[in-house]
Design a protein around this motif. Structure first.
Motif, PDB file in Angstrom:
ATOM      1  N   VAL A 114       0.842  -1.204   0.000  1.00 19.16           N
ATOM      2  CA  VAL A 114       0.000   0.000   0.000  1.00 19.16           C
ATOM      3  C   VAL A 114       0.876   1.254   0.000  1.00 19.16           C
ATOM      4  CG1 VAL A 114      -1.778   1.277   1.289  1.00 19.16           C
ATOM      5  CG2 VAL A 114      -1.759  -1.233   1.339  1.00 19.16           C
ATOM      6  N   THR A 115       0.641   2.123  -0.956  1.00 19.07           N
ATOM      7  CA  THR A 115       1.367   3.398  -1.006  1.00 19.07           C
ATOM      8  C   THR A 115       0.359   4.537  -1.069  1.00 19.07           C
ATOM      9  OG1 THR A 115       2.925   2.211  -2.409  1.00 19.07           O
ATOM     10  CG2 THR A 115       3.305   4.557  -2.158  1.00 19.07           C
ATOM     11  N   ILE A 116       0.444   5.430  -0.079  1.00 15.43           N
ATOM     12  CA  ILE A 116      -0.464   6.585  -0.060  1.00 15.43           C
ATOM     13  C   ILE A 116       0.383   7.852  -0.134  1.00 15.43           C
ATOM     14  CG2 ILE A 116      -2.238   7.825   1.271  1.00 15.43           C
ATOM     15  CD1 ILE A 116      -2.925   5.074   2.552  1.00 15.43           C
ATOM     16  N   GLN A 117       0.127   8.680  -1.103  1.00 15.27           N
ATOM     17  CA  GLN A 117       0.916   9.910  -1.326  1.00 15.27           C
ATOM     18  C   GLN A 117       2.408   9.583  -1.392  1.00 15.27           C
ATOM     19  OE1 GLN A 117      -1.627  11.896  -2.311  1.00 15.27           O
ATOM     20  NE2 GLN A 117      -0.905  13.688  -1.265  1.00 15.27           N
ATOM     21  N   GLY A 118       2.738   8.488  -2.040  1.00 13.61           N
ATOM     22  CA  GLY A 118       4.134   8.141  -2.258  1.00 13.61           C
ATOM     23  C   GLY A 118       4.841   7.470  -1.096  1.00 13.61           C
ATOM     24  N   SER A 119       4.152   7.301   0.039  1.00 17.62           N
ATOM     25  CA  SER A 119       4.847   6.628   1.150  1.00 17.62           C
ATOM     26  C   SER A 119       3.918   5.623   1.838  1.00 17.62           C
ATOM     27  CB  SER A 119       5.374   7.657   2.152  1.00 17.62           C
ATOM     28  OG  SER A 119       4.297   8.307   2.751  1.00 17.62           O
ATOM     29  N   SER A 120       4.493   4.859   2.777  1.00 18.18           N
ATOM     30  CA  SER A 120       3.704   3.824   3.457  1.00 18.18           C
ATOM     31  C   SER A 120       3.689   4.078   4.960  1.00 18.18           C
ATOM     32  CB  SER A 120       4.298   2.443   3.182  1.00 18.18           C
ATOM     33  OG  SER A 120       4.260   2.179   1.820  1.00 18.18           O
ATOM     34  N   ASN A 121       2.708   4.859   5.401  1.00 18.63           N
ATOM     35  CA  ASN A 121       2.543   5.128   6.822  1.00 18.63           C
ATOM     36  C   ASN A 121       1.901   3.894   7.468  1.00 18.63           C
ATOM     37  OD1 ASN A 121       0.580   5.743   8.963  1.00 18.63           O
ATOM     38  ND2 ASN A 121       1.300   7.842   8.780  1.00 18.63           N
ATOM     39  N   PRO A 122       2.515   3.330   8.552  1.00 14.46           N
ATOM     40  CA  PRO A 122       2.011   2.060   9.084  1.00 14.46           C
ATOM     41  C   PRO A 122       0.545   2.107   9.555  1.00 14.46           C
ATOM     42  CG  PRO A 122       3.966   2.841  10.313  1.00 14.46           C
ATOM     43  CD  PRO A 122       3.699   3.837   9.245  1.00 14.46           C
ATOM     44  N   ILE A 123       0.121   3.239  10.122  1.00 12.64           N
ATOM     45  CA  ILE A 123      -1.270   3.319  10.624  1.00 12.64           C
ATOM     46  C   ILE A 123      -2.246   3.318   9.447  1.00 12.64           C
ATOM     47  CG2 ILE A 123      -2.929   4.728  11.937  1.00 12.64           C
ATOM     48  CD1 ILE A 123      -0.505   5.702  13.600  1.00 12.64           C
ATOM     49  N   GLU A 124      -1.926   4.133   8.433  1.00 17.44           N
ATOM     50  CA  GLU A 124      -2.816   4.200   7.263  1.00 17.44           C
ATOM     51  C   GLU A 124      -2.831   2.860   6.522  1.00 17.44           C
ATOM     52  OE1 GLU A 124      -2.090   8.943   6.305  1.00 17.44           O
ATOM     53  OE2 GLU A 124      -1.084   7.451   5.090  1.00 17.44           O
ATOM     54  N   THR A 125      -1.637   2.256   6.388  1.00 17.00           N
ATOM     55  CA  THR A 125      -1.547   0.973   5.683  1.00 17.00           C
ATOM     56  C   THR A 125      -2.380  -0.081   6.398  1.00 17.00           C
ATOM     57  OG1 THR A 125       0.661   1.511   4.899  1.00 17.00           O
ATOM     58  CG2 THR A 125       0.073  -0.804   4.877  1.00 17.00           C
ATOM     59  N   PHE A 166      -5.579  17.151  -2.217  1.00 15.10           N
ATOM     60  CA  PHE A 166      -5.762  18.112  -1.112  1.00 15.10           C
ATOM     61  C   PHE A 166      -5.084  17.523   0.129  1.00 15.10           C
ATOM     62  CE2 PHE A 166      -9.122  15.913   1.355  1.00 15.10           C
ATOM     63  CZ  PHE A 166      -9.496  14.941   0.439  1.00 15.10           C
ATOM     64  N   PRO A 167      -4.734  18.347   1.117  1.00 13.81           N
ATOM     65  CA  PRO A 167      -4.002  17.810   2.274  1.00 13.81           C
ATOM     66  C   PRO A 167      -4.834  16.816   3.080  1.00 13.81           C
ATOM     67  CG  PRO A 167      -4.464  20.178   2.543  1.00 13.81           C
ATOM     68  CD  PRO A 167      -4.907  19.808   1.169  1.00 13.81           C
ATOM     69  N   LYS A 168      -4.210  15.692   3.441  1.00  9.50           N
ATOM     70  CA  LYS A 168      -4.948  14.678   4.212  1.00  9.50           C
ATOM     71  C   LYS A 168      -4.744  14.889   5.711  1.00  9.50           C
ATOM     72  CE  LYS A 168      -1.368  11.158   3.482  1.00  9.50           C
ATOM     73  NZ  LYS A 168      -0.673  10.709   4.638  1.00  9.50           N
ATOM     74  N   ASN A 206      -3.536  25.616   7.631  1.00  6.79           N
ATOM     75  CA  ASN A 206      -2.358  24.817   7.981  1.00  6.79           C
ATOM     76  C   ASN A 206      -2.446  23.488   7.238  1.00  6.79           C
ATOM     77  OD1 ASN A 206      -0.389  23.226   9.390  1.00  6.79           O
ATOM     78  ND2 ASN A 206      -0.529  24.705  11.064  1.00  6.79           N
ATOM     79  N   GLU A 207      -1.331  23.049   6.663  1.00  3.94           N
ATOM     80  CA  GLU A 207      -1.358  21.778   5.921  1.00  3.94           C
ATOM     81  C   GLU A 207      -0.861  20.613   6.766  1.00  3.94           C
ATOM     82  OE1 GLU A 207      -1.192  21.838   1.507  1.00  3.94           O
ATOM     83  OE2 GLU A 207       0.274  23.434   1.860  1.00  3.94           O
ATOM     84  N   GLY A 208      -0.434  20.903   7.998  1.00  3.48           N
ATOM     85  CA  GLY A 208       0.043  19.837   8.889  1.00  3.48           C
ATOM     86  C   GLY A 208      -1.116  18.961   9.335  1.00  3.48           C
ATOM     87  N   MET A 209      -0.794  17.743   9.760  1.00  3.55           N
ATOM     88  CA  MET A 209      -1.849  16.821  10.196  1.00  3.55           C
ATOM     89  C   MET A 209      -2.395  17.270  11.551  1.00  3.55           C
ATOM     90  SD  MET A 209      -1.805  13.851   8.113  1.00  3.55           S
ATOM     91  CE  MET A 209      -1.726  12.293   8.952  1.00  3.55           C
TER      92      MET A 209
END
Ligand code: DP6
Length: 325
Positions: free
Chosen positions: A57-68, A96-98, A181-184
């Motif tokens: 699983v790749t989301i926005q070019g990376s694999s964040n463990p929680i999202e995956t 758009f920013p997630k 703000n674009e930060g999470m």
């Protein structure tokens, strides 16, 4: 098995989904109504492959463990239900920013559910797609539909799904989305839902929520923007009063959020009709009519707190798109 790609729009809740009666089945404490947003979209490609031994699983070019993990949980659910053995390669991207309060999990899991089912060549109804998407994210159960959408709370999994109540071309509303703000955000909605009942204001909210849902439907039916805007803005503030008084308290706003909220109220004093609403993040949706859209955008873009503006209008249900790989 095929490869499939779907693009799904996020939404803005006019009446918010807040609190879960059943967190596993994601049965909400109350029904909600939203407007699907063309302009804030997730595109997802799914391919079931025989030569891989786990999901990739790749989301926005990376694999964040929680999202995956959340994506794989959804895949597992579908594999189990439809007796599928293969693993999948999944790529997803947002325009758009997630994780900033703009319902990226809604568009994300709506696109994912459509793409998985299409890749598996399983034809299911929009109602069943909505039920399936709901198990991954509440908002996603609305984002499988188009236009103005109602998620009836329902009393069981089979009765908790969304439907279009007015199509996208019924009423040309605009959403000027202000990014401060674009930060999470610090606390996810999934986490926040758990404390809904700890607010002393929650039972009061629940008492009149059905009347509010009916009132919003009447405003939509009559295409009465002032009526709709007044209710939507008051609903956002009531919702945040629940967040602020929950244990632990959830203070979602940044200073810039408040600046925009107050500015939108000033715009109305100058006869520019616009109303705000905010989810659990700090970014703001400013709803307006086509007549005022340009003016609202120009005024808001010049405020010190505005980092970026995304223009959105009423969107359609998810559609097939070009593959990402
Ligand atoms: C404040 O759908 O993000 O945006 O079901 O855990 O994925 P999960 O929560 P989520 O909650 C959205 C809450 C909200 C209001 C709304 O969109 O209705």
């Amino acid at each position: 098995m095929n490869k499939s790609t779907f693009r799904a729009s996020s939404d803005v809740a006019l009446i918010k989904y807040w609190g879960k009666r059943d967190p596993i089945l994601r049965l909400p404490e109350n029904g909600s109504i939203s407007m699907i947003l063309q302009g804030l979209e997730t595109t997802t490609t799914v391919e079931f492959q025989t030569d891989i031994s786990q999901d990739i699983v790749t989301i926005q070019g990376s694999s964040n463990p929680i999202e995956t993990a959340r994506v794989i949980q959804h895949l597992e659910r579908i594999r189990k239900r439809f007796r599928i053995a293969a693993y999948a390669r999944i790529q997803s991207t947002n325009n758009f920013p997630k994780g900033t309060g703009l319902s990226s999990s809604g568009s994300g899991f709506a696109a994912l559910t459509y793409a998985i089912m299409d890749a598996l060549c399983i034809d299911i109804s929009e109602k069943d797609l909505s039920i399936l998407a709901r198990l991954a994210s509440g908002t996603a159960c609305r984002c499988v539909c188009g236009g103005f959408v109602e998620w009836k709370g329902g009393s069981s999994s089979d009765t908790s799904y969304s439907e279009t109540i007015f199509p996208a071309d019924y009423w040309d509303l605009r959403d000027v989305v202000v990014i401060v703000n674009e930060g999470m955000k610090n606390v996810s909605s999934t986490q926040g839902h758990k404390s809904a009942r700890t607010s002393p204001f929650f039972p009061i909210r629940q008492k009149h929520i059905n009347a509010k849902l009916e009132a919003v439907k009447r405003c939509l039916k009559n295409r009465d923007f002032s009526c709709l805007g007044e209710i939507v803005e008051a609903e956002a503030l009531e919702f945040h009063s629940v967040l602020l008084t929950s244990q632990p308290p959830l203070i979602a706003w940044h200073p810039g959020t408040i600046e925009i909220m107050q500015y939108v109220q000033e715009l109305r004093q100058q006869n520019i009709e616009a109303y705000f609403t905010i989810n659990t993040g700090f970014n703001i949706h400013v709803l307006t009519l086509p007549l005022y859209e340009k003016e609202v955008r120009e005024r808001l873009i010049n405020l010190p707190s505005t980092k970026k503006i995304i223009m959105a209008k009423v969107g359609e249900k998810p559609w097939k798109a070009q593959h990402l790989f």
